[in-house]
Write an enzyme that holds these catalytic residues in place. Structure first.
Site, PDB file in Angstrom:
ATOM      1  N   LYS A 121      86.524  59.099  34.591  1.00  0.00           N
ATOM      2  CA  LYS A 121      86.361  60.206  35.548  1.00  0.00           C
ATOM      3  C   LYS A 121      86.931  59.783  36.899  1.00  0.00           C
ATOM      4  O   LYS A 121      86.749  58.634  37.319  1.00  0.00           O
ATOM      5  CB  LYS A 121      84.871  60.569  35.659  1.00  0.00           C
ATOM      6  CG  LYS A 121      84.592  61.805  36.512  1.00  0.00           C
ATOM      7  CD  LYS A 121      83.102  62.176  36.522  1.00  0.00           C
ATOM      8  CE  LYS A 121      82.830  63.424  37.351  1.00  0.00           C
ATOM      9  NZ  LYS A 121      81.397  63.816  37.369  1.00  0.00           N
TER      10      LYS A 121
ATOM     11  N   SER B  59      80.210  68.691  36.253  1.00  0.00           N
ATOM     12  CA  SER B  59      81.460  68.443  36.948  1.00  0.00           C
ATOM     13  C   SER B  59      82.423  67.550  36.174  1.00  0.00           C
ATOM     14  O   SER B  59      83.601  67.491  36.519  1.00  0.00           O
ATOM     15  CB  SER B  59      81.170  67.783  38.290  1.00  0.00           C
ATOM     16  OG  SER B  59      80.578  66.503  38.080  1.00  0.00           O
TER      17      SER B  59
ATOM     18  N   SER C 144      75.932  66.855  35.002  1.00  0.00           N
ATOM     19  CA  SER C 144      77.385  66.825  34.803  1.00  0.00           C
ATOM     20  C   SER C 144      77.909  66.015  33.622  1.00  0.00           C
ATOM     21  O   SER C 144      79.096  66.058  33.342  1.00  0.00           O
ATOM     22  CB  SER C 144      78.077  66.337  36.068  1.00  0.00           C
ATOM     23  OG  SER C 144      78.059  67.367  37.013  1.00  0.00           O
TER      24      SER C 144
HETATM   25  N1  GLN Z   1      76.127  71.384  38.694  1.00  0.00           N
HETATM   26  C1  GLN Z   1      75.382  70.563  39.602  1.00  0.00           C
HETATM   27  C2  GLN Z   1      75.962  70.655  40.989  1.00  0.00           C
HETATM   28  O1  GLN Z   1      76.894  71.382  41.190  1.00  0.00           O
HETATM   29  C3  GLN Z   1      75.344  69.147  39.118  1.00  0.00           C
HETATM   30  C4  GLN Z   1      76.622  68.425  39.315  1.00  0.00           C
HETATM   31  C5  GLN Z   1      76.583  67.004  38.867  1.00  0.00           C
HETATM   32  O2  GLN Z   1      75.756  66.601  38.065  1.00  0.00           O
HETATM   33  N2  GLN Z   1      77.473  66.217  39.426  1.00  0.00           N
HETATM   34  O3  GLN Z   1      75.500  70.016  41.894  1.00  0.00           O
END
Ligand code: GLN
Length: 493
Positions: free
Chosen positions: A80, A155, A179
């Site tokens: 990532k 994400s 995410s």
């Molecule tokens: N969807 C959540 C956010 O937008 C979690 C994102 C994540 O776990 N990085 O904050």
């Protein structure tokens, strides 16, 4: 490349490399060819450097030839783009870091390097890991390999699509509110968010430091266990890294024997996770998976997590608060985007940040700054911290009655690109079942459990602190008697 290689488990690949059936260079080249073929459509990778990648593969082959191989030596992984990797462009999905080349390796990257694994490239993601669809990336959305009109989740959307489309043997992700797990559910693979503090955050670009945790994204629980053996471990460079003895996460994985291999396992089913808001098709798949677990001998226990409905509002106070502080370092001075023209220092700060950050990141900075401001700190930030404790206590109570908790990972299957882009609250609800574990610091995973209208559905397994090995066993037992985790999207063979 034959399906047998792209669908092979990490243990099988390791075996093929050891027996010289395939070299790391051949394996790596095969994935690079697939990337070249499919990435222009899917957009999973945003940085590739074939020269660097193949040099690592060559070094791995030398290591294998010298009899110095470890389990993951020579196997190609996707990383990532939140992890700094020396000499690699590391953007975190943002224009702010679009030209940033990392001068050092994140702990996770150096752990993979140390065992001789190969880095295939950096994967697309929501900007600064804020999102559930990968649509906030400065580098564009990622297509879900199961249906190109749909999002892969976020994400870690690029890693998710890369695993699902077999553009890597496995990938890394990070999970601040869901995410790793939500994309695992939407793309049909196995993902684990470890206990907070188990995997060092050194060199992992910070979003919400008290919630961020890196973990494996792979085809199976067995693959995740092998990756955890590499990723987990104490690192003095992260002050929240936990100094615990090294564990072998594969230790309990064995072939299912006897008719009820999970006899004695108590599975908690939180009533709040099966209430309104859950898609009927998703609910059916999750119920079927629970029925399968009953057959494996598990005993179901009704539990309650009474404060769980507060986890989204609590998260959207605390995560933006931490983000607003973490993201203040992007000021155009030392690194990152700097505006071309400005009058004075303040003007330079303001223009650089206005140009470098996207809309969702700005929204979070505004919310975060607001909840931390002198007049509102007690009402919002402090209150959210108190409720965070109550949410964690719910789990402590629950784990007195059960060994693991099961439920849906996400409330729906993959949605259409653009469908929720203008409705942040609808987007935030994607993590309604995952966020509480981050707030409590607990480990959670998602495993493929079936399909609804042709789209993958994940089953979530939540464990107690440091109980990853047991969760992986529980997932592995299911994967021994089902083959959902081996299903592959059509059209990308
Ligand atoms: N969807 C959540 C956010 O937008 C979690 C994102 C994540 O776990 N990085 O904050």
């Amino acid at each position: 490349m034959t399906n047998s290689i792209i669908n092979a488990s990490l243990a099988q690949l390791s075996q093929m490399l050891a027996s010289k059936q395939v070299s790391s260079v051949e394996l790596t080249q095969a994935f690079l060819t697939r990337i070249q073929q499919h990435n222009p459509t899917i957009n999973a990778y945003i940085a590739l450097d074939n020269e660097k990648t193949l040099a690592q593969a060559q070094a791995a082959d030398a290591r294998i030839a010298a009899g110095d191989a470890e389990a993951l030596t020579g196997i190609p992984f996707a990383q990532k783009d939140i992890f700094c990797a020396k000499g690699w462009k590391t953007t975190c999905g943002s224009k702010m870091l679009a030209n940033f080349v990392a001068p050092y390796d994140a702990h996770v990257i150096s752990q993979f390097d140390a065992v001789g694994a190969v880095n295939l490239g950096k994967t697309n993601m929501d900007e600064f890991a804020m999102g559930s669809s990968n649509e906030t990336s400065y580098f564009g959305g990622v297509k879900n390999p199961w249906d190109f009109d749909r999002v892969p989740g976020g994400s870690s959307g690029g890693s998710a699509a890369a695993v699902a489309a077999r553009l890597c043997a496995a990938a890394t992700g990070t999970d601040t509110g869901g995410s790793i797990r939500q994309p695992a559910s939407l793309c049909g693979f196995t993902g684990l968010k470890p206990t907070y503090g188990l995997v060092s955050r050194y060199g992992m670009i910070a979003f919400a430091s008290s919630l961020d945790q890196a973990g494996p994204m792979a085809k199976s629980a067995e693959d995740c266990a092998l990756m955890m053996n590499v990723m987990a471990g104490f690192d003095a460079r992260d002050s929240t890294s936990l100094d615990r003895p090294k564990e072998d996460y594969t230790r309990g994985l064995s072939a299912v024997t006897g008719s009820q291999p999970l006899k004695g396992l108590r599975v908690g089913l939180p009533k709040e996770y099966f209430a309104t808001g859950l898609d009927a098709g998703v609910s059916k798949v999750v119920q079927d998976a629970i029925a399968e677990y009953r057959k494996l001998g598990a005993e179901m226990v009704d539990i309650s997590l009474p404060n769980s409905q507060l986890s989204i509002p609590v998260y959207y106070v605390l995560a933006p608060a931490e983000a607003s502080s973490n993201l203040s370092r992007y000021d155009g001075v030392r690194y990152g985007h700097r505006t071309a023209e400005y009058d004075d220092l303040l003007d330079m700060y303001m223009k650089s940040r206005a140009e470098g950050f996207g809309a969702e990141v700005k929204r979070r900075i505004l919310i975060g700054t607001y909840v931390l401001s002198a007049g509102y700190y007690d009402a919002y930030y402090l209150k959210a911290q108190q409720i965070r404790r109550l949410i964690a206590q719910d789990f402590t109570e629950a784990f007195k009655q059960c060994d693991v908790i099961m439920g849906p990972t996400a409330p729906s299957t993959a949605f259409k690109a653009g469908e929720k882009a203008d409705d942040p609250v609808a987007m935030y609800l994607q993590d309604v079942y995952t966020i509480a574990t981050n707030l409590a610091g607990l480990p959670g995973m998602s495993i493929p459990a079936g399909f609804s209208n042709g789209l993958p559905v994940g089953l979530q397994i939540i464990g107690n602190y440091f109980d990853e090995a047991r969760m992986l066993d529980v997932a592995h037992a299911y994967q021994q008697v089902t083959d959902w985790h081996q299903a592959m999207p059509k059209g990308i063979e």
